[in-house]
Motif scaffolding. Structure first.
Motif, PDB file in Angstrom:
ATOM      1  N   PRO A   1     -52.316  26.804 -36.463  1.00 42.60           N
ATOM      2  CA  PRO A   1     -52.670  26.904 -35.037  1.00 42.60           C
ATOM      3  C   PRO A   1     -54.129  26.546 -34.812  1.00 42.60           C
ATOM      4  O   PRO A   1     -55.007  26.993 -35.555  1.00 42.60           O
ATOM      5  CB  PRO A   1     -52.399  28.379 -34.705  1.00 42.60           C
ATOM      6  N   PRO A   2     -54.441  25.757 -33.792  1.00 37.25           N
ATOM      7  CA  PRO A   2     -55.827  25.357 -33.555  1.00 37.25           C
ATOM      8  C   PRO A   2     -56.666  26.423 -32.852  1.00 37.25           C
ATOM      9  O   PRO A   2     -57.881  26.265 -32.740  1.00 37.25           O
ATOM     10  CB  PRO A   2     -55.675  24.123 -32.663  1.00 37.25           C
ATOM     11  N   SER A   3     -56.046  27.496 -32.368  1.00 37.73           N
ATOM     12  CA  SER A   3     -56.785  28.535 -31.648  1.00 37.73           C
ATOM     13  C   SER A   3     -56.010  29.837 -31.709  1.00 37.73           C
ATOM     14  O   SER A   3     -54.836  29.878 -32.119  1.00 37.73           O
ATOM     15  CB  SER A   3     -57.010  28.126 -30.184  1.00 37.73           C
ATOM     16  N   VAL A   4     -56.664  30.911 -31.288  1.00 39.79           N
ATOM     17  CA  VAL A   4     -56.007  32.222 -31.239  1.00 39.79           C
ATOM     18  C   VAL A   4     -54.877  32.207 -30.217  1.00 39.79           C
ATOM     19  O   VAL A   4     -53.795  32.757 -30.446  1.00 39.79           O
ATOM     20  CB  VAL A   4     -57.036  33.316 -30.892  1.00 39.79           C
ATOM     21  N   ALA A   5     -55.110  31.574 -29.062  1.00 40.46           N
ATOM     22  CA  ALA A   5     -54.086  31.521 -28.019  1.00 40.46           C
ATOM     23  C   ALA A   5     -52.840  30.780 -28.482  1.00 40.46           C
ATOM     24  O   ALA A   5     -51.716  31.132 -28.120  1.00 40.46           O
ATOM     25  CB  ALA A   5     -54.655  30.850 -26.773  1.00 40.46           C
ATOM     26  N   ALA A   6     -53.021  29.757 -29.314  1.00 46.25           N
ATOM     27  CA  ALA A   6     -51.871  28.995 -29.801  1.00 46.25           C
ATOM     28  C   ALA A   6     -50.988  29.823 -30.727  1.00 46.25           C
ATOM     29  O   ALA A   6     -49.778  29.579 -30.819  1.00 46.25           O
ATOM     30  CB  ALA A   6     -52.345  27.740 -30.522  1.00 46.25           C
ATOM     31  N   ALA A   7     -51.584  30.805 -31.427  1.00 43.40           N
ATOM     32  CA  ALA A   7     -50.832  31.630 -32.368  1.00 43.40           C
ATOM     33  C   ALA A   7     -50.363  32.944 -31.769  1.00 43.40           C
ATOM     34  O   ALA A   7     -49.629  33.685 -32.418  1.00 43.40           O
ATOM     35  CB  ALA A   7     -51.698  31.905 -33.604  1.00 43.40           C
ATOM     36  N   SER A   8     -50.766  33.250 -30.545  1.00 41.75           N
ATOM     37  CA  SER A   8     -50.455  34.549 -29.951  1.00 41.75           C
ATOM     38  C   SER A   8     -49.040  34.588 -29.394  1.00 41.75           C
ATOM     39  O   SER A   8     -48.430  33.562 -29.099  1.00 41.75           O
ATOM     40  CB  SER A   8     -51.458  34.874 -28.847  1.00 41.75           C
ATOM     41  N   GLN A   9     -48.529  35.820 -29.240  1.00 45.37           N
ATOM     42  CA  GLN A   9     -47.184  36.022 -28.704  1.00 45.37           C
ATOM     43  C   GLN A   9     -47.202  35.881 -27.186  1.00 45.37           C
ATOM     44  O   GLN A   9     -48.125  36.339 -26.519  1.00 45.37           O
ATOM     45  CB  GLN A   9     -46.681  37.420 -29.095  1.00 45.37           C
ATOM     46  N   ARG A  10     -46.152  35.261 -26.638  1.00 48.15           N
ATOM     47  CA  ARG A  10     -46.047  35.080 -25.185  1.00 48.15           C
ATOM     48  C   ARG A  10     -44.985  36.007 -24.617  1.00 48.15           C
ATOM     49  O   ARG A  10     -44.151  36.564 -25.348  1.00 48.15           O
ATOM     50  CB  ARG A  10     -45.691  33.627 -24.841  1.00 48.15           C
ATOM     51  N   LEU A  11     -44.991  36.153 -23.299  1.00 44.97           N
ATOM     52  CA  LEU A  11     -44.017  36.996 -22.623  1.00 44.97           C
ATOM     53  C   LEU A  11     -42.641  36.341 -22.625  1.00 44.97           C
ATOM     54  O   LEU A  11     -42.509  35.126 -22.743  1.00 44.97           O
ATOM     55  CB  LEU A  11     -44.451  37.255 -21.182  1.00 44.97           C
ATOM     56  N   SER A  12     -41.614  37.162 -22.474  1.00 47.01           N
ATOM     57  CA  SER A  12     -40.255  36.640 -22.373  1.00 47.01           C
ATOM     58  C   SER A  12     -40.055  35.973 -21.012  1.00 47.01           C
ATOM     59  O   SER A  12     -40.880  36.100 -20.103  1.00 47.01           O
ATOM     60  CB  SER A  12     -39.247  37.775 -22.543  1.00 47.01           C
ATOM     61  N   TYR A  13     -38.927  35.274 -20.857  1.00 49.81           N
ATOM     62  CA  TYR A  13     -38.659  34.573 -19.604  1.00 49.81           C
ATOM     63  C   TYR A  13     -38.579  35.546 -18.435  1.00 49.81           C
ATOM     64  O   TYR A  13     -39.160  35.315 -17.367  1.00 49.81           O
ATOM     65  CB  TYR A  13     -37.365  33.769 -19.720  1.00 49.81           C
ATOM     66  N   ARG A  14     -37.848  36.633 -18.614  1.00 49.56           N
ATOM     67  CA  ARG A  14     -37.690  37.579 -17.506  1.00 49.56           C
ATOM     68  C   ARG A  14     -39.017  38.200 -17.115  1.00 49.56           C
ATOM     69  O   ARG A  14     -39.367  38.255 -15.921  1.00 49.56           O
ATOM     70  CB  ARG A  14     -36.685  38.670 -17.897  1.00 49.56           C
ATOM     71  N   ARG A  15     -39.775  38.667 -18.091  1.00 44.74           N
ATOM     72  CA  ARG A  15     -41.072  39.267 -17.785  1.00 44.74           C
ATOM     73  C   ARG A  15     -42.035  38.234 -17.208  1.00 44.74           C
ATOM     74  O   ARG A  15     -42.876  38.567 -16.358  1.00 44.74           O
ATOM     75  CB  ARG A  15     -41.666  39.879 -19.056  1.00 44.74           C
ATOM     76  N   SER A  16     -41.913  36.988 -17.639  1.00 47.09           N
ATOM     77  CA  SER A  16     -42.787  35.944 -17.119  1.00 47.09           C
ATOM     78  C   SER A  16     -42.552  35.715 -15.624  1.00 47.09           C
ATOM     79  O   SER A  16     -43.495  35.642 -14.838  1.00 47.09           O
ATOM     80  CB  SER A  16     -42.567  34.636 -17.889  1.00 47.09           C
ATOM     81  N   PHE A  17     -41.288  35.603 -15.228  1.00 47.12           N
ATOM     82  CA  PHE A  17     -40.999  35.381 -13.814  1.00 47.12           C
ATOM     83  C   PHE A  17     -41.408  36.582 -12.966  1.00 47.12           C
ATOM     84  O   PHE A  17     -41.920  36.418 -11.855  1.00 47.12           O
ATOM     85  CB  PHE A  17     -39.512  35.079 -13.631  1.00 47.12           C
ATOM     86  N   CYS A  18     -41.195  37.792 -13.494  1.00 51.80           N
ATOM     87  CA  CYS A  18     -41.643  38.980 -12.754  1.00 51.80           C
ATOM     88  C   CYS A  18     -43.161  38.985 -12.603  1.00 51.80           C
ATOM     89  O   CYS A  18     -43.684  39.338 -11.537  1.00 51.80           O
ATOM     90  CB  CYS A  18     -41.171  40.247 -13.476  1.00 51.80           C
ATOM     91  N   ARG A  19     -43.857  38.587 -13.667  1.00 57.14           N
ATOM     92  CA  ARG A  19     -45.320  38.541 -13.601  1.00 57.14           C
ATOM     93  C   ARG A  19     -45.790  37.496 -12.594  1.00 57.14           C
ATOM     94  O   ARG A  19     -46.732  37.753 -11.823  1.00 57.14           O
ATOM     95  CB  ARG A  19     -45.866  38.211 -14.998  1.00 57.14           C
ATOM     96  N   LEU A  20     -45.148  36.340 -12.566  1.00 58.18           N
ATOM     97  CA  LEU A  20     -45.562  35.282 -11.647  1.00 58.18           C
ATOM     98  C   LEU A  20     -45.311  35.673 -10.192  1.00 58.18           C
ATOM     99  O   LEU A  20     -46.170  35.474  -9.329  1.00 58.18           O
ATOM    100  CB  LEU A  20     -44.818  33.980 -11.977  1.00 58.18           C
TER     101      LEU A  20
END
Length: 363
Positions: A142-161
């Motif tokens: 990974p070229p950065s910390v953000a590239a290796a970090s865990q992301r939110l699931s689809y459901r949580r992502s849409f709720c967050r948006l």
């Protein structure tokens, strides 16, 4: 991962382009095949339009991400620029805007259109072959910390948006002017025909506006990589220029009322400046979306705003089917949408959550 998505996207493009080339004599069947091909091509569109921020995060370091996003997203616009030239230069005009109409038969126009369709099928087949041969999903490290970090699931992502008011604000600031501009530029030859501008000139105007937007967009993104935390300021500059350029064009088209000089130079200048300011804002918007809603996956946030942009474009073109005899209302939509976007960006409070993670954790 990127590899599976790109292979699926390019295969849909190959199949869609192939359906449009099937030599069927029955016009009704041919029309259904063309519509089916267009549908498959449209299904492939989200990857082309939304994958740039994900690609830049996966493969590039924090001081290269904005530039990578700009190159990946704006190269797609170069295809649109080529379309402005291919249509008028390859296919003779059937609408009486040039002297070639007297020399062109219906069969000749059909043959030229089919030649364009076969050429597009060949190009997308070549792209699919290249992606099949070599297109890795991610780099070895990974070229950065953000590239290796865990992301939110689809459901949580849409709720967050949907619950993030700041995201909804900049999403509208992106979707309204870009959607209106996409619909307006798609029928630019129709808009310019009443003021006696040929479709060839309209094609060159669209071409140079997109090429200029690509060049300026990459330059602005490189500036954003050198001086971080300036995305909002860059957008304010670009949207201010777009508002002024669109107002100039609209007033120029009303020359009988405003008495402004209506010349080829003024039309070229105002349209090209408008395209430069709006097209170059796309990668800056994408980077700001990702920074605002991190750790929501890049594809989801950019997919939502692209969907909104297409909705506004569709609504505008829907009204165009009813009010197509006079285009002054269409022209006024441009400065109105740019001004609204400028006001939304002025009220927006920027944050850089992804950049903060990279800088703090790296230190």
């Amino acid at each position: 991962g990127l590899r599976v998505t790109v292979l699926l996207t390019s295969s849909l493009m190959v199949l869609g382009a192939g359906l449009r080339c099937v030599p069927v004599s029955d016009l009704e069947i041919r029309k259904k095949l063309i519509h089916g091909g267009q549908l498959l091509n449209g299904l492939a569109g989200p990857t082309v339009m939304n994958a740039a921020p994900f690609l830049s995060t996966t493969w590039f370091s924090p001081d290269e991400r904005a530039t990578a996003t700009a190159i990946a997203s704006l190269l797609n616009y170069l295809g649109c620029a080529a379309a402005f030239l291919v249509g008028p230069l390859v296919v003779p005009p059937p609408n009486g805007t040039a002297h070639l109409v007297a020399l062109s038969s219906t069969q000749h126009i059909k043959d030229r259109i089919e030649a364009v369709l076969y050429a597009e099928f060949g190009m997308v087949s070549l792209i699919f072959s290249a992606a099949l041969a070599y297109f890795p999903s991610r780099p070895p490290f990974p070229p950065s910390v953000a590239a290796a970090s865990q992301r939110l699931s689809y459901r949580r992502s849409f709720c967050r948006l949907l619950s993030n008011f700041r995201f909804l604000m900049i999403a509208l600031a992106y979707a309204i002017p870009l959607g209106v501009f996409s619909g307006w530029s798609g029928v630019l030859d129709l808009i310019l025909t009443p003021i006696h501008v040929s479709q060839v000139d309209a094609g060159w105007i669209g071409f140079w506006s997109i090429v200029g937007g690509c060049v300026v967009g990459i330059a602005m993104a490189r500036f954003a990589d050198f001086i971080r935390g300036m995305l909002k300021f860059i957008l304010l500059l670009l949207l201010s220029g777009a508002t002024l350029a669109s107002t100039w064009f609209t007033l120029t088209c009303l020359t009988t009322v405003t008495h402004l000089p209506l010349t080829t130079a003024t039309l070229y200048t105002s349209c090209i400046l408008l395209g430069i300011f709006l097209n170059s804002s796309v990668p800056i918007f994408f980077e700001l979306f990702v920074e605002t809603v991190y750790p929501v996956p890049e594809g989801i946030s950019c997919g939502v705003v692209t969907f909104l942009s297409n909705v506004f474009m569709g609504v505008l073109l829907f009204f165009l089917t009813f009010y197509h005899t006079e285009f002054s209302w269409f022209n006024w939509c441009l400065p109105g949408s740019c001004l609204l976007s400028l006001l939304l960006i002025l009220c927006f409070r920027e944050s850089y959550d992804r950049l903060y993670l990279d800088v703090v954790v790296s230190v």
